[in-house]
Design an enzyme around this catalytic site. Sequence first.
Site, PDB file in Angstrom:
ATOM      1  N   THR A   1       0.829  -1.204   0.000  1.00  0.00           N
ATOM      2  CA  THR A   1       0.000   0.000   0.000  1.00  0.00           C
ATOM      3  C   THR A   1       0.867   1.259   0.000  1.00  0.00           C
ATOM      4  O   THR A   1       1.910   1.304   0.652  1.00  0.00           O
ATOM      5  CB  THR A   1      -0.905  -0.019   1.244  1.00  0.00           C
ATOM      6  OG1 THR A   1      -1.749  -1.157   1.153  1.00  0.00           O
ATOM      7  CG2 THR A   1      -1.748   1.229   1.350  1.00  0.00           C
TER       8      THR A   1
ATOM      9  N   GLU B   1      -6.476  -5.059   4.041  1.00  0.00           N
ATOM     10  CA  GLU B   1      -6.465  -6.340   3.302  1.00  0.00           C
ATOM     11  C   GLU B   1      -7.671  -6.457   2.380  1.00  0.00           C
ATOM     12  O   GLU B   1      -8.320  -7.492   2.312  1.00  0.00           O
ATOM     13  CB  GLU B   1      -6.463  -7.515   4.276  1.00  0.00           C
ATOM     14  CG  GLU B   1      -5.291  -7.487   5.222  1.00  0.00           C
ATOM     15  CD  GLU B   1      -4.127  -8.303   4.732  1.00  0.00           C
ATOM     16  OE1 GLU B   1      -4.230  -8.900   3.635  1.00  0.00           O
ATOM     17  OE2 GLU B   1      -3.120  -8.332   5.448  1.00  0.00           O
TER      18      GLU B   1
ATOM     19  N   PRO C   1       0.730   5.825   0.013  1.00  0.00           N
ATOM     20  CA  PRO C   1      -0.150   6.905   0.478  1.00  0.00           C
ATOM     21  C   PRO C   1      -1.288   7.184  -0.515  1.00  0.00           C
ATOM     22  O   PRO C   1      -2.412   7.447  -0.114  1.00  0.00           O
ATOM     23  CB  PRO C   1       0.796   8.100   0.601  1.00  0.00           C
ATOM     24  CG  PRO C   1       2.138   7.506   0.853  1.00  0.00           C
ATOM     25  CD  PRO C   1       2.154   6.209   0.090  1.00  0.00           C
TER      26      PRO C   1
END
Lengths: 257, 390
Positions: free
Chosen positions: B136, B369, B138
């Site tokens: 992931t 997730e 920002p």
Amino acid sequence: MKIVVCIKQVPAKDAPLAMAEGGAWIKETDIGFEMNEPDAYALEEALRLKEKHGGEVIAVSMGPERSKQAIKEALAKGADRGIHVADERFYTLDPLGAARSIAAAIRREPGVDLILTGLQSDDQGFGQTGVLLAELLGLPHATIIMQIDVADGRMKLKRELEAGWFQWVELPLPALLSIQSGINKPRYATLKGIMAAKKKEIVSVVRAELGVDEPATQHIERIYVPHKSKKTEMLTGSPKEVAAKLVEKLRREARVL
Amino acid sequence: MAGFPGVDFIDFDSLLTGDEKLVRQTARAFVDEQVLPIIEKHNREGVFPRHLVPQMGELGFFGASLKGYGCAGMSNVEYGLVTQELERGDSGLRSFVSVQSALVMYPIHAYGSDAQKEKWLPKLQKGEALGCFGLTEPQFGSNPGGMLTRAVRKRDRYILNGEKMWITSGSIADVAVIWAKTEDDVIHGFLVEKGTPGFKAWDVHGKYSLRASVTSGLAMTDCEVPAENLLPKAEGLKGPLGCLTQARYGIGWGAVGAAMACYDTALQYAKTRKQFNNRPIASHQLVQEKLAWMITEISKAQLLAYHVGKLKDAGRVDFSKVSMLKMNNVWMALECARKSRDILGANGIVDDYCIMRHMNNLESVYTYEGTHDIHKLIIGEKITGIPAYM
């Protein structure tokens, strides 16, 4: 050292118990079972002795098919193999009958150095099977063991007496000891231990084939659910007298002091 | 001390083998004895209970379903029962184990070279090394394919540049699995070791959720790693997504544990708390409705988790089924936490009880997730054949 640990499987502590038809035993369906907690301390002690002195630990349990789970747990924690004395109606046995059966199974194992049992079972709580087993096998025994030191084929043992007193005794090997609960901190079965236990041997012997089917010397007539009742009792007298009576009752009846 | 008795309305346990029960028993006792006594303090202070790591390693919780390299080689149902119990303790602790197992050990095991496996897996299994997973960013959460992190080959090295965000265990990790696009725009995984020049990790502060686990940001500025640190068998987005399927599966079970903790707390409270004519609040129809709803949803969630676990063991699960498991069970757990909080009234908001902690934690679990909504879209695509992510 070749160490045998006797392990009983008992109803789980939180299991909701119901009486079976006839009222002489509990209904076994719908409840969970677990290793008798006092036996978990005996197992842990056996595993520690093995780690210190080498040898093997054999877990022995008697009961129906389900009691193999208690043996599996012992194997997962590090016992080397198991012996299951199969009997569907083991609960009708008295402690002498149980001890005779287990003794017959242990006699088939040559060269046992030490037999460990828990102090008592959490279900029936006779606290007899261990000492009867020692007598039947002709072994010296000691009970309520807090510490075991093995050297030169002898054991120095710490026994717990009443009121904070202890006693040191010496016994030769082979012998049987019943272990005081709380003597150690039983280990968890590791996930690898559980996997490894799949490959360990559990030998089943049917109790009826051990030649020990003497009739039980005692049997359970009926079991009861404890009757709960509330009773209010007024204490009378001067404040000093009432306080003295209250302390007496808390000490003797409620047993909280 | 009698531990957690479990929550089992429909005789779920009759589905479990003796070994599965033993595995659960170990994790359950560990949580009762080692986690519950300390977790509220760690949560309040925002500190990860790192002292539990060696024992969790010894018990075999890390990479429990992997084979070899010291891993236990558990079935998926057994692994699920471990995450269930860990999350009954705390979602943050379970997140830590999920990251270590499914997002770090799994990709090294599945996509790594033999040298990478031998170097890292035994240490990660024992908890001697910790790992994190950098996917992931920002600006890219639900759409990881848009990632900006780049890896440029320069002779026998890759130069990484980019930023990762919301990374569990980021600042305590010895090795980070960083996903980056190479010059051909294909996503690859790289092992970046702690202390590599140009690699920086900082912690996210002010969290109201997952306070007992570390959440970090990672920055790579001309961060050079040897070319052999590239995971050779992962190419494209399916590399990281494969890891996420493993982690989401564990979350699906974990959420059941959090729900059990809340339900059990609310049930015990409702039976002892008395209002109106000295009667327990459990005698009120509206309270019973909440308890009945919870036990029904927990039972359904257990069956879904078990079934997906069995399919996974048989090699017959695709990621959309794991999406359904994660989506349903986390939603169910969050609803259970909210209803339980309601039953406890004002007492529900303080950390004398576990409920508010679980509720706050589950807000994260609901989002991470794959958000709840993204899982709906994954299922939607599966049944219609039409992707609706745009």
